[in-house]
Motif scaffolding. Structure first.
Motif, PDB file in Angstrom:
ATOM      1  N   LEU A  31     119.725  21.806   2.893  1.00 31.31           N
ATOM      2  CA  LEU A  31     119.253  21.025   1.747  1.00 31.31           C
ATOM      3  C   LEU A  31     118.137  21.782   1.020  1.00 31.31           C
ATOM      4  O   LEU A  31     118.163  21.913  -0.211  1.00 31.31           O
ATOM      5  N   ILE A  32     117.155  22.271   1.771  1.00 38.08           N
ATOM      6  CA  ILE A  32     116.049  23.023   1.173  1.00 38.08           C
ATOM      7  C   ILE A  32     116.574  24.287   0.502  1.00 38.08           C
ATOM      8  O   ILE A  32     116.174  24.639  -0.612  1.00 38.08           O
ATOM      9  N   SER A  33     117.485  24.952   1.176  1.00 38.75           N
ATOM     10  CA  SER A  33     118.070  26.184   0.642  1.00 38.75           C
ATOM     11  C   SER A  33     118.799  25.924  -0.673  1.00 38.75           C
ATOM     12  O   SER A  33     118.662  26.672  -1.647  1.00 38.75           O
ATOM     13  N   ARG A  34     119.563  24.838  -0.720  1.00 35.30           N
ATOM     14  CA  ARG A  34     120.338  24.506  -1.917  1.00 35.30           C
ATOM     15  C   ARG A  34     119.441  24.128  -3.088  1.00 35.30           C
ATOM     16  O   ARG A  34     119.626  24.606  -4.211  1.00 35.30           O
ATOM     17  N   GLU A  35     118.445  23.285  -2.821  1.00 29.75           N
ATOM     18  CA  GLU A  35     117.604  22.784  -3.900  1.00 29.75           C
ATOM     19  C   GLU A  35     116.633  23.834  -4.432  1.00 29.75           C
ATOM     20  O   GLU A  35     116.270  23.818  -5.611  1.00 29.75           O
ATOM     21  N   LEU A  36     116.206  24.753  -3.577  1.00 28.09           N
ATOM     22  CA  LEU A  36     115.210  25.750  -3.989  1.00 28.09           C
ATOM     23  C   LEU A  36     115.807  27.142  -4.145  1.00 28.09           C
ATOM     24  O   LEU A  36     115.080  28.088  -4.474  1.00 28.09           O
ATOM     25  N   PRO A  92     117.078  13.098   3.389  1.00 29.31           N
ATOM     26  CA  PRO A  92     116.544  11.842   2.834  1.00 29.31           C
ATOM     27  C   PRO A  92     117.638  10.804   2.618  1.00 29.31           C
ATOM     28  O   PRO A  92     118.807  11.146   2.404  1.00 29.31           O
ATOM     29  N   TYR A  93     117.256   9.531   2.633  1.00 29.16           N
ATOM     30  CA  TYR A  93     118.210   8.438   2.464  1.00 29.16           C
ATOM     31  C   TYR A  93     118.826   8.462   1.068  1.00 29.16           C
ATOM     32  O   TYR A  93     120.026   8.290   0.907  1.00 29.16           O
ATOM     33  N   HIS A  94     117.978   8.692   0.049  1.00 29.02           N
ATOM     34  CA  HIS A  94     118.471   8.741  -1.330  1.00 29.02           C
ATOM     35  C   HIS A  94     118.732  10.196  -1.706  1.00 29.02           C
ATOM     36  O   HIS A  94     117.794  10.971  -1.905  1.00 29.02           O
ATOM     37  N   GLN A  95     119.994  10.550  -1.795  1.00 28.43           N
ATOM     38  CA  GLN A  95     120.364  11.936  -2.056  1.00 28.43           C
ATOM     39  C   GLN A  95     119.827  12.438  -3.396  1.00 28.43           C
ATOM     40  O   GLN A  95     119.517  13.626  -3.537  1.00 28.43           O
ATOM     41  N   GLU A  96     119.674  11.548  -4.372  1.00 29.10           N
ATOM     42  CA  GLU A  96     119.186  11.973  -5.677  1.00 29.10           C
ATOM     43  C   GLU A  96     117.729  12.444  -5.630  1.00 29.10           C
ATOM     44  O   GLU A  96     117.228  13.056  -6.589  1.00 29.10           O
ATOM     45  N   LYS A  97     117.041  12.178  -4.508  1.00 30.40           N
ATOM     46  CA  LYS A  97     115.654  12.616  -4.361  1.00 30.40           C
ATOM     47  C   LYS A  97     115.527  13.889  -3.527  1.00 30.40           C
ATOM     48  O   LYS A  97     114.404  14.297  -3.190  1.00 30.40           O
ATOM     49  N   ASP A  98     116.649  14.509  -3.184  1.00 27.89           N
ATOM     50  CA  ASP A  98     116.611  15.736  -2.379  1.00 27.89           C
ATOM     51  C   ASP A  98     115.718  16.797  -3.003  1.00 27.89           C
ATOM     52  O   ASP A  98     114.900  17.428  -2.321  1.00 27.89           O
ATOM     53  N   SER A  99     115.866  17.007  -4.294  1.00 27.94           N
ATOM     54  CA  SER A  99     115.089  18.040  -4.982  1.00 27.94           C
ATOM     55  C   SER A  99     113.597  17.715  -4.945  1.00 27.94           C
ATOM     56  O   SER A  99     112.766  18.603  -4.697  1.00 27.94           O
ATOM     57  N   GLU A 100     113.271  16.448  -5.173  1.00 25.41           N
ATOM     58  CA  GLU A 100     111.857  16.027  -5.160  1.00 25.41           C
ATOM     59  C   GLU A 100     111.213  16.297  -3.806  1.00 25.41           C
ATOM     60  O   GLU A 100     110.111  16.863  -3.716  1.00 25.41           O
ATOM     61  N   TYR A 101     111.904  15.911  -2.727  1.00 30.19           N
ATOM     62  CA  TYR A 101     111.347  16.109  -1.388  1.00 30.19           C
ATOM     63  C   TYR A 101     111.319  17.586  -1.003  1.00 30.19           C
ATOM     64  O   TYR A 101     110.400  18.041  -0.305  1.00 30.19           O
ATOM     65  N   ALA A 102     112.314  18.348  -1.451  1.00 30.52           N
ATOM     66  CA  ALA A 102     112.346  19.778  -1.151  1.00 30.52           C
ATOM     67  C   ALA A 102     111.147  20.486  -1.776  1.00 30.52           C
ATOM     68  O   ALA A 102     110.481  21.309  -1.128  1.00 30.52           O
ATOM     69  N   HIS A 103     110.839  20.160  -3.031  1.00 32.75           N
ATOM     70  CA  HIS A 103     109.687  20.775  -3.694  1.00 32.75           C
ATOM     71  C   HIS A 103     108.370  20.301  -3.074  1.00 32.75           C
ATOM     72  O   HIS A 103     107.425  21.080  -2.921  1.00 32.75           O
ATOM     73  N   GLU A 104     108.307  19.031  -2.704  1.00 29.63           N
ATOM     74  CA  GLU A 104     107.096  18.517  -2.048  1.00 29.63           C
ATOM     75  C   GLU A 104     106.835  19.257  -0.739  1.00 29.63           C
ATOM     76  O   GLU A 104     105.703  19.643  -0.438  1.00 29.63           O
ATOM     77  N   PHE A 105     107.900  19.453   0.033  1.00 28.89           N
ATOM     78  CA  PHE A 105     107.770  20.174   1.303  1.00 28.89           C
ATOM     79  C   PHE A 105     107.311  21.599   1.077  1.00 28.89           C
ATOM     80  O   PHE A 105     106.360  22.071   1.711  1.00 28.89           O
ATOM     81  N   PHE A 106     107.961  22.291   0.174  1.00 36.83           N
ATOM     82  CA  PHE A 106     107.683  23.710  -0.016  1.00 36.83           C
ATOM     83  C   PHE A 106     106.289  23.946  -0.596  1.00 36.83           C
ATOM     84  O   PHE A 106     105.657  24.962  -0.315  1.00 36.83           O
ATOM     85  N   ASN A 107     105.779  23.018  -1.400  1.00 38.44           N
ATOM     86  CA  ASN A 107     104.476  23.195  -2.054  1.00 38.44           C
ATOM     87  C   ASN A 107     103.313  22.619  -1.248  1.00 38.44           C
ATOM     88  O   ASN A 107     102.166  22.660  -1.716  1.00 38.44           O
TER      89      ASN A 107
END
Length: 387
Positions: free
Chosen positions: A268-273, A238-253
């Motif tokens: 990124l997904i591995s790190r955030e989740l 994602p362009y905004h790195q601070e939203k990595d966690s938000e997008y990772a959870h959205e993808f996984f759920n």
């Protein structure tokens, strides 16, 4: 509801082209779908041109917002009549479908379509519109309300007349014979796809012929209302790195199948989740890296190279001897109905080259081309979201 549609065809034996023509188009914004099956008189190039002209004109008329009955009447009155046989140069069936199950069907000359609901054949009411120019031309106009699980089967007379004149089927397979096979197949496989059912009908028609060769152009189109098979592909950070966690959870759920295309995205997904990425213990096939594994994700591949090769397969077909990551991604896409792409807009330094267009533009162009092919060639419903 999702409108699952496909067509299977077999050209007349010893001919180089199809005398039938099938054309369909899905409209993502409205959710509508228009499909046309046209049968040109005779076979070969002449029949193909007439059928193609009829189907294309019908689709354009309906697409432009013309009333479907008016459009068909214009086409019917425009087509010439064979001087010898005194019949139309092309017959047609056209269906205008909406996602809520409302369907308008107009037929002229083709075998009457088959409407199957809850394992039974329904014979719907219709109105007849006579041609103002030719007395022997009549359109049947239907207004239907389909529900989940309902199917419409359209075919050319190459199906219903298969086996005509044989000792067992002097009058051919006929519509009644086709209905018998269809009900048996659907009872055996209630969730059979439109693609498989259309292919089944063509096999039945060919097997009905004495020498297993098509005596006429043979086509079958199936429309099936069912629950959509959803898929989500995440590619690029994602362009905004601070939203990595938000997008990772959205993808996984998210519902449906999930795929990750790109090592940076997978990390990124591995790190955030806190889910490890495991490389498969297989050798890379050709120039493409092998797939990886991640719990809860159906497919993990490399990014740009795999996406580019997948576009090539979707566009031109799969000809490689070995199945690689691009082949797996292609199968993932083709087995889905509603496909969403989450495309990260951050520059990936691993691909940056000042002498070439930046990586994000390459990724955007690849996804844009892939989406267009999936929509136009494979009639998928595709959405692309940049994050």
């Amino acid at each position: 509801m999702f409108i699952d549609i496909d067509c299977a065809q077999e050209k007349k034996y010893n001919q180089n082209t199809y005398g039938d023509y099938f054309l369909s188009k899905r409209y993502p914004q409205s959710g509508d779908l228009i499909a046309v099956l046209s049968d040109g008189l005779g076979s070969g190039i002449k029949a193909n041109i007439l059928a193609t002209m009829t189907a294309t004109m019908l689709l354009k008329f309906v697409e432009a917002g013309a009333d479907i009955k008016t459009a068909c009447e214009v086409i019917m009155n425009s087509l010439p009549v064979c001087k010898v046989r005194k019949i139309s140069y092309s017959t047609f069936s056209v269906a205008h479908c909406s996602e809520d199950g409302e369907v308008k069907v107009v037929e002229e000359g083709n075998p009457n379509f088959i409407y199957i609901s809850d394992g039974k054949v329904i014979e719907p009411e219709y109105t007849v519109i006579d041609s103002d120019t030719f007395k022997n031309r009549h359109m049947r106009v239907y207004k239907l309300q389909l529900k989940l699980g309902d199917r419409l089967i359209f075919c050319s007379d190459g199906v219903t007349q298969a086996g005509l004149g044989s000792s067992e089927l002097k009058l051919g397979l006929r519509r009644s014979g086709l209905i018998k096979f269809l009900l048996e197949k659907i009872n055996e496989s209630p969730e059979i796809s439109s693609s498989e059912l259309a292919k089944f009908v063509i096999r039945i028609a060919l097997n009905t012929e004495v020498d297993r060769r098509a005596k006429d152009d043979t086509s079958c189109c199936v429309i099936y209302y069912r629950e959509p098979r959803r898929a989500l592909i995440f590619t690029g950070p994602p362009y905004h790195q601070e939203k990595d966690s938000e997008y990772a959870h959205e993808f996984f759920n998210s519902e449906g199948k999930k795929a990750i295309c790109g090592g940076t995205t997978a990390n990124l997904i591995s790190r955030e989740l806190n889910i490890p990425v495991c490389c498969n213990n297989v050798r890379s096939v050709g120039k493409l890296p092998a797939t990886s594994q991640m719990e809860g994700v159906d497919l993990v591949t490399e990014g740009i190279l795999t996406l580019t090769k997948t576009v090539e397969y979707l566009e031109s077909g799969f000809n490689d001897k070995e199945k690689n990551a691009a082949y797996e991604l292609m199968q993932f896409l083709l087995s889905s109905d509603c496909i969403e792409f989450m495309v990260g807009a951050k520059l990936n330094q691993a691909h940056y080259d000042p002498n070439l267009p930046i990586e994000i533009e390459i990724r955007k162009n690849i996804i844009k081309k892939m989406a267009k092919i999936l929509e136009n060639k494979y009639i998928k419903k595709v959405t692309v979201r940049y994050i």
